[in-house]
Write a protein that holds these residues in place. Structure first.
Motif, PDB file in Angstrom:
ATOM      1  N   LYS A 214       0.852  -1.181   0.000  1.00 38.03           N
ATOM      2  CA  LYS A 214       0.000   0.000   0.000  1.00 38.03           C
ATOM      3  C   LYS A 214       0.894   1.239   0.000  1.00 38.03           C
ATOM      4  N   GLU A 215       0.506   2.246  -0.758  1.00 38.46           N
ATOM      5  CA  GLU A 215       1.237   3.506  -0.737  1.00 38.46           C
ATOM      6  C   GLU A 215       0.606   4.397   0.329  1.00 38.46           C
ATOM      7  N   SER A 216       1.420   4.836   1.268  1.00 34.03           N
ATOM      8  CA  SER A 216       0.933   5.657   2.382  1.00 34.03           C
ATOM      9  C   SER A 216       1.665   6.990   2.424  1.00 34.03           C
ATOM     10  N   PHE A 217       0.970   7.993   2.950  1.00 30.26           N
ATOM     11  CA  PHE A 217       1.630   9.264   3.259  1.00 30.26           C
ATOM     12  C   PHE A 217       2.607   9.034   4.397  1.00 30.26           C
ATOM     13  N   THR A 218       3.687   9.725   4.393  1.00 28.91           N
ATOM     14  CA  THR A 218       4.629   9.672   5.511  1.00 28.91           C
ATOM     15  C   THR A 218       5.027  11.089   5.852  1.00 28.91           C
ATOM     16  N   ILE A 219       5.027  11.427   7.135  1.00 27.53           N
ATOM     17  CA  ILE A 219       5.291  12.808   7.562  1.00 27.53           C
ATOM     18  C   ILE A 219       6.252  12.836   8.746  1.00 27.53           C
ATOM     19  N   TRP A 220       7.030  13.925   8.819  1.00 23.49           N
ATOM     20  CA  TRP A 220       7.919  14.211   9.940  1.00 23.49           C
ATOM     21  C   TRP A 220       7.341  15.432  10.640  1.00 23.49           C
ATOM     22  N   VAL A 221       6.917  15.251  11.887  1.00 22.14           N
ATOM     23  CA  VAL A 221       6.138  16.260  12.597  1.00 22.14           C
ATOM     24  C   VAL A 221       6.942  16.808  13.783  1.00 22.14           C
ATOM     25  N   LYS A 222       6.794  18.118  14.011  1.00 22.91           N
ATOM     26  CA  LYS A 222       7.556  18.808  15.065  1.00 22.91           C
ATOM     27  C   LYS A 222       6.697  19.013  16.309  1.00 22.91           C
ATOM     28  N   PHE A 223       7.242  18.584  17.455  1.00 24.43           N
ATOM     29  CA  PHE A 223       6.611  18.822  18.751  1.00 24.43           C
ATOM     30  C   PHE A 223       7.535  19.758  19.541  1.00 24.43           C
ATOM     31  N   LYS A 224       6.992  20.902  19.962  1.00 30.82           N
ATOM     32  CA  LYS A 224       7.816  21.904  20.656  1.00 30.82           C
ATOM     33  C   LYS A 224       8.107  21.476  22.098  1.00 30.82           C
ATOM     34  N   VAL A 225       9.376  21.599  22.491  1.00 36.87           N
ATOM     35  CA  VAL A 225       9.790  21.306  23.866  1.00 36.87           C
ATOM     36  C   VAL A 225       9.401  22.478  24.765  1.00 36.87           C
ATOM     37  N   VAL A 226       8.807  22.171  25.909  1.00 36.07           N
ATOM     38  CA  VAL A 226       8.403  23.231  26.841  1.00 36.07           C
ATOM     39  C   VAL A 226       8.702  22.800  28.276  1.00 36.07           C
ATOM     40  N   GLY A 227       8.854  23.813  29.136  1.00 35.10           N
ATOM     41  CA  GLY A 227       8.829  23.598  30.577  1.00 35.10           C
ATOM     42  C   GLY A 227      10.035  22.953  31.188  1.00 35.10           C
ATOM     43  N   THR A 228      11.179  22.943  30.517  1.00 38.68           N
ATOM     44  CA  THR A 228      12.344  22.309  31.133  1.00 38.68           C
ATOM     45  C   THR A 228      13.117  23.279  32.015  1.00 38.68           C
ATOM     46  N   GLY A 229      12.950  24.593  31.768  1.00 34.99           N
ATOM     47  CA  GLY A 229      13.753  25.588  32.485  1.00 34.99           C
ATOM     48  C   GLY A 229      15.143  25.735  31.916  1.00 34.99           C
ATOM     49  N   ASP A 230      15.454  24.935  30.889  1.00 32.09           N
ATOM     50  CA  ASP A 230      16.757  24.996  30.214  1.00 32.09           C
ATOM     51  C   ASP A 230      16.531  25.710  28.886  1.00 32.09           C
ATOM     52  N   ALA A 231      17.101  26.925  28.768  1.00 29.17           N
ATOM     53  CA  ALA A 231      16.841  27.747  27.583  1.00 29.17           C
ATOM     54  C   ALA A 231      17.240  27.031  26.308  1.00 29.17           C
ATOM     55  N   THR A 232      18.324  26.246  26.386  1.00 28.83           N
ATOM     56  CA  THR A 232      18.778  25.538  25.181  1.00 28.83           C
ATOM     57  C   THR A 232      17.748  24.501  24.746  1.00 28.83           C
ATOM     58  N   LEU A 233      17.253  23.689  25.699  1.00 27.41           N
ATOM     59  CA  LEU A 233      16.263  22.672  25.363  1.00 27.41           C
ATOM     60  C   LEU A 233      14.932  23.295  24.973  1.00 27.41           C
ATOM     61  N   ASP A 234      14.525  24.367  25.698  1.00 21.27           N
ATOM     62  CA  ASP A 234      13.224  24.968  25.416  1.00 21.27           C
ATOM     63  C   ASP A 234      13.166  25.650  24.060  1.00 21.27           C
ATOM     64  N   SER A 235      14.311  25.794  23.420  1.00 17.11           N
ATOM     65  CA  SER A 235      14.320  26.386  22.077  1.00 17.11           C
ATOM     66  C   SER A 235      14.218  25.324  20.995  1.00 17.11           C
ATOM     67  N   ALA A 236      14.132  24.036  21.400  1.00 21.50           N
ATOM     68  CA  ALA A 236      14.200  22.922  20.444  1.00 21.50           C
ATOM     69  C   ALA A 236      12.829  22.302  20.189  1.00 21.50           C
ATOM     70  N   GLN A 237      12.822  21.442  19.191  1.00 28.49           N
ATOM     71  CA  GLN A 237      11.623  20.675  18.865  1.00 28.49           C
ATOM     72  C   GLN A 237      12.024  19.198  18.679  1.00 28.49           C
ATOM     73  N   VAL A 238      11.176  18.328  19.165  1.00 31.41           N
ATOM     74  CA  VAL A 238      11.354  16.882  18.956  1.00 31.41           C
ATOM     75  C   VAL A 238      10.602  16.508  17.684  1.00 31.41           C
TER      76      VAL A 238
END
Length: 971
Positions: A214-238
């Motif tokens: 079967k041919e399926s859509f495939t996507i790479w999705v961004k989840f924003k990092v929040v609430g760590t108190g670490d400015a470096t991590l809080d600027s990133a996305q998983v």
């Protein structure tokens, strides 16, 4: 009176040539129906049941589905079963075969719905019992059609009284077996992801699923990092990757792997067409990072790795759903997503992170069930028909699949929304193996829905010897108490049983046996009194089913009928789901083996025999059902066959046009040719069939038929009162009896082990090599030309023994041909080879000393025939009877070959000289047989006009054209 001359005597008329009405051409397509009619007339199957003092042997028929004409797989399956039953009957058992049919379920329901749609009718507008009646009628029609098609293949059995899962007694027992799970505490209602067909709007079992590309859509999705108190991590996305964009609205978490190396990556450059921005920061597994960035059209010069992201760093993170805060989302996705480690995460594909929608994935469901957090992560966003619930922001009313099972609009809507809110890193398409319903052929989804389950890891409270053990424990134990043919079947089912989840018993359809249970209003599924467990109620239900079938469950007032006077009907809800049809077929041991007079005393079959797909189908469900209710497996032996492919090894498909229909083979060649194809294949693997293959089978059949015809012709006037005892026979005859004794063991052992290929190969090679090419070739001279000599009578006696054994040994395979062979000698209004047993073969026929000596004799014979063949090729002689070779023998051969006249007969020469002297230079030798040499010479004398031997005495007898033996015979 003067002596006859060659001109006045027709010597051919004095020969004992084979005489038989048995035709060379079989004419099977025309003649086979005549034998079928005769078997039915004389009641062969019923007469076999009258034989006394026999050990029962029961092959339990895995029910084919009553829907459509037979395909080649059906023919293979039923023919193997028939060979098992017939061979065991002829080995002295009371071999019973009760054919059966699966009659409930979606395929039939689907057909009736198709007819409704053509007429513009809506199934939901039709009273349910009217609809069920149409399903019943449809199934009954196909049972009658398939029954005749199976019988045409020569399959024996109790066709007059088969079992049907829709019979009232069967429906009663199926409900009764279900209620055993109700009463022993393993039945429960749960809500978990199950394989769901949006097209058919029902849950599916693993056995109802097949895999297609079967041919399926495939996507790479961004989840924003929040609430760590670490400015470096809080600027990133998983970043997560998925091939099911439609599950993103149901996302509740993202998980990572504890043993995976992660890094923080920053974008330093970008092409115009990319969705990333310079300065974006992403957390990815190091193993997959550059592949992910490549999907976003970035190369190594556009990305830099800033630092490690440790497990401690990951433990601080919470995530924001990409649709959180979107205009019009109404707060649907504003809650922070859970983020934690899970043992099913890898870094071999994707991003090193897994998006979790526990309502649509079993691993995620099990993870959060183990954490006690299901109430926090389960969603109900997808309806029965695969449509998002109407009030879901942005996507309400969108379909994952359309009504025809094709790609709906849900995936595109989700992708477009993610693009709009900046939640997408990349997208693409992938072709992969994907589960489809084997009925509708449409893709399926995993969907959380309330279903009824049998718990396979909960102790079973039924008081049996295995009390307290779980269904899984019982099943795994019983698997090792069963004989598996081939042995790999055991490992396959064992691994499946080790890993399988709880059994989903319920289906949301109409044509089947209902889940005969009631739930208490207001109670939760976890409450002790949620399910009504009342033996008196259960008895009312099964009594009603026995009398009127399962339709009574759907009649008005059914709840009051079953509960009234026992409990208050108003306190309970009646369940209207139907049972998985695999529960129907898994229960057949109870109403066929246990309940029928022609069943088994212990309710256990000697053999279950189906295709390899039934390790996850009927073998599997039967084992689960039986150990859950009886504590033991319903079978002693499980035999498995492979799939039937075309001549090129391709799977048969109507779309490709390479299907082969049994009916056409029967019409062209006859059913016996199809049966012989089955016997010649290794059915435990996949088999091939095609025109050229069938022509080869037909050629084998002709060779075997000619062997049988020769025996019939030679035995035409044989008087059994003149039979010669084995000990009085020449060595050649005793050698054939020895081989018969050996073959008798091979045949019986092969049939006992269900090895039909081995049986047929052994018998065929014996018939063509030992008989047609050796024994018959040698003894035709004595049979044709001798008078009533001991040699001739011994040969006829051996032919009689051969006939009775070959005919019966092959009868389970070539049911029509061997009937014809048998009736040629044993005709009579009620005669049939299928009423016979395999003849007992005297143990004293076996003579290993004689056989060892015969091997040496045949070795010398091969040297002689090799030398003569050279002379024939050189056209020095036309026939071996023109030769009188001298054979030089080493002592080891001279001690076993002492009679030149007998050895001349074996070599089919007119004369032969035996000597132990040194062979002259130039004598013919063979590298294979040291110590033997042959010097060719032509036979001296004249050719006998009757036996064609060249002998010195021809011309010296009353009949001057013949030798002394022939003169005596003619006189």
């Amino acid at each position: 009176m003067c002596a006859d001359t060659p001109e006045t005597v027709d010597y051919k008329s004095t020969l004992n040539l084979p005489k038989t009405d048995f035709p060379m051409r079989a004419g099977l397509p025309k003649r086979e129906p005549e034998w079928l009619a005769q078997w039915e007339k004389i009641g062969v199957y019923d007469r076999l049941r009258e034989k006394q003092d026999r050990t029962p042997f029961t092959l339990h028929d895995g029910p084919p589905y009553a829907n459509g004409h037979l395909h080649i797989g059906h023919a293979l399956n039923k023919t193997i079963k028939d060979m098992i039953v017939r061979s065991h009957q002829m080995m002295g058992f009371d071999a019973r075969y009760i054919p059966g049919w699966d009659c409930h379920g979606l395929p039939i329901e689907w057909k009736i719905e198709e007819e409704y749609r053509k007429k513009g009718r809506n199934k939901d507008d039709v009273p349910i019992n009217e609809f069920r009646a149409e399903c019943r009628q449809f199934a009954a029609g196909w049972v009658d059609i398939q029954r005749e098609e199976f019988k045409r293949l020569g399959v024996t059995g109790n066709w007059a009284d088969p079992y049907l899962t829709m019979d009232f007694h069967a429906e009663r027992v199926i409900a009764e077996e279900f209620m055993k799970f109700l009463m022993n505490g393993t039945l429960y209602q749960g809500s978990k992801p199950v394989m769901w067909s949006p097209v058919e709007q029902t849950a599916l079992a693993e056995a109802e699923v097949e895999y297609h590309d079967k041919e399926s859509f495939t996507i790479w999705v961004k989840f924003k990092v929040v609430g760590t108190g670490d400015a470096t991590l809080d600027s990133a996305q998983v970043v997560i990757w998925t091939t099911t964009p439609w599950t993103i609205p149901s996302n509740k978490a993202v998980v990572y792997g504890e043993g995976i190396s992660y890094g923080l990556y920053e974008v330093t450059g970008r092409p115009e067409e990319s969705w990333v921005s310079i300065g974006d920061r992403y957390i990815l597994s190091d193993a997959m990072a550059m592949e992910v960035f490549g999907r976003a059209r970035l190369d190594e010069t556009m990305v830099r790795r800033l630092c490690d992201v440790t497990q401690d760093d990951l433990a601080k993170i919470k995530l924001q759903h990409p649709l959180a805060g979107a205009d019009g989302a109404n707060g649907e996705w504003d809650d922070l997503r859970d983020f934690r480690a899970a043992d099913f995460v890898t870094d071999t594909e994707g991003t090193g992170f897994v998006h979790c929608a526990p309502s649509h994935g079993m691993e995620e469901y099990e993870l959060y069930r183990g954490l006690g957090m299901l109430q926090d992560v389960i969603t109900y966003n997808v309806n029965d028909d695969g449509m998002f619930r109407a009030d879901l922001p942005f996507f309400g009313g969108k379909f994952i699949l359309n009504r025809k099972g094709k790609e709906g609009d849900a995936n595109t809507a989700v992708i477009n929304k993610l693009v709009e809110v900046g939640g997408l890193l990349a997208r693409g398409k992938i072709k992969h193996s994907y589960p489809h319903s084997w009925r509708s052929k449409a893709p399926i989804i995993y969907r959380n829905t309330p279903q009824w389950f049998a718990a396979i890891d909960k102790p079973v409270g039924d008081g049996l010897d295995t009390f307290g053990k779980t269904i899984r424990e019982r099943a795994l134990t019983e698997i090792d108490n069963v004989n598996w043919v081939p042995k790999k079947g055991r490992n396959r089912l064992h691994s499946m049983m080790e890993a399988r989840p709880d059994w989903v018993l319920s289906r949301q359809r109409a044509w089947g046996v209902p889940l005969t249970c009631f739930t208490k209003k207001g109670a939760l599924p976890t409450d002790a009194d949620f399910l009504l467990r009342n033996p008196e109620v259960n008895k009312r239900i099964v009594d009603a089913f026995e009398a009127d079938g399962a339709d009574v469950w759907y009649e008005d007032g059914a709840k009051e009928r079953f509960l009234g006077g026992i409990v208050n009907p108003d306190d309970y809800n009646q369940v209207f789901d139907i049972l998985d049809v695999w529960f129907d077929s898994g229960s057949t041991h109870a109403f066929v083996l246990r309940d029928r007079p022609d069943g088994t005393k212990d309710g256990i079959a000697d053999v279950y025999m189906e295709g390899t797909d039934q390790h996850r189908g009927w073998f599997h469900s039967s084992l689960l059902q039986s150990v859950g209710t009886t504590g033991h497996a319903p079978y002693r032996n499980v035999v498995t066959h492979g799939f039937t492919l075309d001549a090129k090894g391709m799977k048969m498909s109507k779309s490709i046009g390479n299907t082969i229909v049994p009916e056409k083979i029967v019409q062209q060649y006859g059913a016996d040719i199809l049966r012989l194809w089955v016997a010649q294949t290794d059915y435990t693997a996949d088999q091939r069939i095609g025109d050229e293959i069938l022509k080869g089978v037909a050629d084998s059949y002709r060779r075997l038929r000619n062997t049988m015809r020769y025996m019939l012709g030679s035995l035409k006037d044989f008087d059994k009162s003149k039979a010669v005892a084995a000990e009085d026979m020449p060595e050649l005859e005793r050698l054939i009896l020895h081989k018969l004794a050996i073959l008798d063991g091979v045949v019986r052992e092969g049939y006992a082990k269900f090895d039909f290929q081995g049986v047929f190969r052994a018998v065929f090679e014996f018939a063509t090599l030992d008989l047609s090419s050796f024994y018959f070739d040698i003894r035709k001279d004595a049979l044709y030309c001798d008078g009533e000599t001991t040699r001739k009578l011994a040969a006829l006696t051996v032919l009689d023994h051969l006939y009775s054994r070959l005919t019966t040994w092959l009868a389970p395979i070539l049911v029509f041909t061997m009937e014809e062979v048998w009736l040629e000698r044993h005709g009579g209004e009620n005669a049939s080879v299928h009423l016979q047993d395999f003849p007992e073969t005297p143990a004293e026929w076996r003579d290993d000393v004689l056989a060892a000596r015969a091997e040496k004799v045949r070795a010398v014979r091969r040297v002689v025939t090799g030398a003569l063949e050279e002379q024939r090729t050189a056209k020095v002689i036309g026939s071996s009877l023109e030769a009188a070779p001298t054979v030089y023998l080493a002592p080891e051969y001279a001690e076993v070959i002492t009679n030149p006249e007998t050895f001349a007969d074996l070599c089919i020469t007119s004369q032969i000289t035996l000597t132990t002297g040194d062979a002259p230079e130039g004598a013919w030798t063979s590298d294979d047989v040291a110590g033997v040499a042959v010097v060719f010479a032509k036979a001296e004398g004249e050719k006998c006009a009757r036996c064609w031997k060249v002998l010195p005495d021809v011309g010296t007898h009353a009949h001057p054209a013949v030798c002394k033996r022939c003169d005596d015979a003619v006189s």
